[in-house]
Design an enzyme around this catalytic site. Sequence first.
Site, PDB file in Angstrom:
ATOM      1  N   GLU A 252      -7.657  -2.723   1.746  1.00 55.91           N
ATOM      2  CA  GLU A 252      -6.975  -3.189   2.965  1.00 55.91           C
ATOM      3  C   GLU A 252      -5.491  -2.943   2.751  1.00 55.91           C
ATOM      4  OE1 GLU A 252      -8.555  -3.988   5.482  1.00 55.91           O
ATOM      5  OE2 GLU A 252     -10.486  -4.759   4.812  1.00 55.91           O
ATOM      6  N   CYS A 286       0.142  -7.492   7.832  1.00 56.60           N
ATOM      7  CA  CYS A 286      -0.256  -6.077   7.918  1.00 56.60           C
ATOM      8  C   CYS A 286      -0.642  -5.680   9.332  1.00 56.60           C
ATOM      9  CB  CYS A 286      -1.374  -5.777   6.925  1.00 56.60           C
ATOM     10  SG  CYS A 286      -2.767  -6.872   7.086  1.00 56.60           S
TER      11      CYS A 286
END
Length: 478
Positions: A252, A286
């Site tokens: 990720e 993010c």
Amino acid sequence: MSNTYPPTLQLHIDGEWIDLADRDVHHVVNPATGKTISDLPKANIADLDRALDAADRAFPVWRDTPVNERAAILRKAAELMRERAPEIGRLMTAEQGKPFGQAAGEVTGSANLFDTMAEEAKRCYGRVLVRPTGQQSFVKYQPVGPVAAFSPWNFPVFTPARKLAAALAAGCSIILKPAEETPASAIEMIRCLVDAGLPSGVVQVVFGDPAEVSSHLIASKIIRKVSFTGSVPVGKHLMKLATENMQRTTMELGGHAPVLVFDDCDMGKALDLLAMQKYRNAGQVCVSPTRFYVQSGIYEKFAEEFTKRAKKVQVGEGFGDNIDMGPLANPRRPEAMEQLIGDAKAKGATVRLGGEAIDGDGYFYSPTVLTDVPLQADIMSSEPFGPVAAMRPFDTLDEAIEQANRLPLGLAAYAFTESLRTANIVGDMIEAGMVAINNMTISPGDAPFGGVKESGHGSEDGPDGLKAYMVTKAIHQS
Ligand code: NAD
């Protein structure tokens, strides 16, 4: 609300809480003051070897524990996390800076993930294939084995919770290395799992020099899966390490989320949602909206109204009343802001708001709005990971999609439009793992979370997240 951060912290290896003793130390800093608040022991090689051995021994014990018992322990841990959310949230605010309400909310949100995965584990069905009488073929999912997981400092509890909940629900043992900058809240989540009755060695927590810990753990054949949340360069490095033992990986990594705001959108709703989400966790997210492409017909009005809302964001120490945004988490972030915003200004962007660090000992930075940002500005290509919105106008749907897909990244994307046709095309055409249209909900826990292109691979959360910790086996029986 007071800061109750412990002066020393511990590792958890092979069922034992381990003190600093003669180990190297990492000094934990409160980003609101720039002062050291605690000493964190760094695991040495012997500690890591002990953790690997314990993970190896614990794996068959946990794998063979009936799924209902595993689920009950995870649900108990979730209950403890909810009870202890205020205490864990206080630690997180002290070490990471985010407002206390958001920190405590992160802990309860993480508890929900454990509940979700406890239920998913029970529904991990295989398949029976059609065969002539007397023969059978089965497809089964089995836990992959001991996991090494590495999580970052922006969500010190939620990012490791994603990995822990899925790995443990699947029946794996796991060694977690949270970020050294934000250790205490992650340690307290591990304590909830231990107190809930996890067998010794099933979950362990180590800290240290990140490169040394990751290379040592991944070099071991005991580790069968590597999960990482963090930056693209580190993700690529860990993938290279994982090729040696052919470990499975979930990556990720960073994003640079485009926001496409069309002329026909409900502008009030778009502004309220975007201004709130942009400055959440000081933009160190993010999936934070970062590249704002606004259609020409509403561009000026949108920029003006967004700036008004951004001006109202209350910045201050996370324990203060009515604070919306705390300091940035470490001194690297204000430095990165200075660099990116300075470059954008030099290339012709207009600073509508902010654009400077806030004086004082902590790492505070003012909420910033940049408009008419040229595409050549670094901020249009490099993830800012800070409290800055970069805006520019667009004319056509094709142009908006081209801009959204321009980068090698593809984590989250957002669009605001009242046209069903535009919504359908945007949903299909944007190269991103997650697209939110007319809302900002990107991480509900039961849906896959993850990116495409250089933003990584593999999904976390929901059934896909559980399967990421399992291997598929076909059994053909006559
Ligand atoms: P970084 O690349 O140095 O570190 C990112 C994370 O990876 C940290 O938690 C760090 O402890 C860990 N790490 C670093 N080297 C490692 C190694 N060899 N093995 C294992 N773990 C390692 O960057 P940073 O300065 O902490 O953050 C900068 C950038 O990282 C941000 O701009 C953002 O793009 C990205 N980031 C992304 C996320 C995310 O949620 N995807 C979270 C944090 C940071």
